[in-house]
Design a protein around this motif. Sequence first.
Motif, PDB file in Angstrom:
ATOM      1  N   PHE A   9     -13.472 -10.972   4.268  1.00 17.18           N
ATOM      2  CA  PHE A   9     -12.376 -11.495   3.447  1.00 17.18           C
ATOM      3  C   PHE A   9     -11.004 -11.363   4.107  1.00 17.18           C
ATOM      4  O   PHE A   9     -10.259 -12.354   4.145  1.00 17.18           O
ATOM      5  N   PRO A  10     -10.597 -10.203   4.619  1.00 16.14           N
ATOM      6  CA  PRO A  10      -9.259 -10.111   5.220  1.00 16.14           C
ATOM      7  C   PRO A  10      -9.034 -11.139   6.336  1.00 16.14           C
ATOM      8  O   PRO A  10      -7.986 -11.797   6.377  1.00 16.14           O
ATOM      9  N   GLN A  11     -10.007 -11.295   7.181  1.00 13.04           N
ATOM     10  CA  GLN A  11      -9.915 -12.256   8.286  1.00 13.04           C
ATOM     11  C   GLN A  11      -9.845 -13.685   7.761  1.00 13.04           C
ATOM     12  O   GLN A  11      -9.059 -14.502   8.236  1.00 13.04           O
ATOM     13  N   ALA A  37       1.171  -7.050  -1.098  1.00 13.64           N
ATOM     14  CA  ALA A  37      -0.222  -7.245  -1.517  1.00 13.64           C
ATOM     15  C   ALA A  37      -0.954  -8.127  -0.511  1.00 13.64           C
ATOM     16  O   ALA A  37      -2.070  -7.800  -0.092  1.00 13.64           O
ATOM     17  N   ILE A  38      -0.316  -9.229  -0.088  1.00  9.35           N
ATOM     18  CA  ILE A  38      -0.945 -10.117   0.894  1.00  9.35           C
ATOM     19  C   ILE A  38      -1.216  -9.354   2.183  1.00  9.35           C
ATOM     20  O   ILE A  38      -2.296  -9.449   2.766  1.00  9.35           O
ATOM     21  N   GLN A  46      -6.413  -2.908   0.936  1.00 11.53           N
ATOM     22  CA  GLN A  46      -6.656  -3.061  -0.501  1.00 11.53           C
ATOM     23  C   GLN A  46      -7.427  -4.344  -0.719  1.00 11.53           C
ATOM     24  O   GLN A  46      -7.414  -5.238   0.120  1.00 11.53           O
ATOM     25  N   GLU A  47      -8.067  -4.440  -1.874  1.00  5.93           N
ATOM     26  CA  GLU A  47      -8.768  -5.658  -2.253  1.00  5.93           C
ATOM     27  C   GLU A  47      -8.065  -6.267  -3.460  1.00  5.93           C
ATOM     28  O   GLU A  47      -7.580  -5.547  -4.328  1.00  5.93           O
ATOM     29  N   PRO A  48      -8.043  -7.587  -3.537  1.00  9.32           N
ATOM     30  CA  PRO A  48      -7.492  -8.234  -4.730  1.00  9.32           C
ATOM     31  C   PRO A  48      -8.390  -7.981  -5.939  1.00  9.32           C
ATOM     32  O   PRO A  48      -9.563  -7.649  -5.783  1.00  9.32           O
TER      33      PRO A  48
END
Length: 99
Positions: A9-11, A37-38, A46-48
């Motif tokens: 996800f981050p990538q 946050a982004i 962190q995760e959304p």
Amino acid sequence: MNLYQPELFPQKLRELRQRHKMTQKQLAAELGVSTNAISCWETGKQEPDKGAYVSIAVFFGVTVDELFGRTDKQPGWEFTLLSPKEMAIIKLIRTKHYK
């Protein structure tokens, strides 16, 4: 079939943002979150929350599954969680903006 890979996800988020030539600040404004946050999402610190994943997917025109590395698509499956009215709106937007 590609399996669910949450570590992607981050990538993927960074890739989508850059592909759309957006800064973290611009994306944050579009999603109604902080620039921090982004940054934290893109670095994996962190995760959304679940709702943010959906907002990100809708904003970039991808599925939530794609945010996590799953890419096997079947016709219409990306709309399974949307109401018929939501499906019609998205199809209309995509038709006007992506042709």
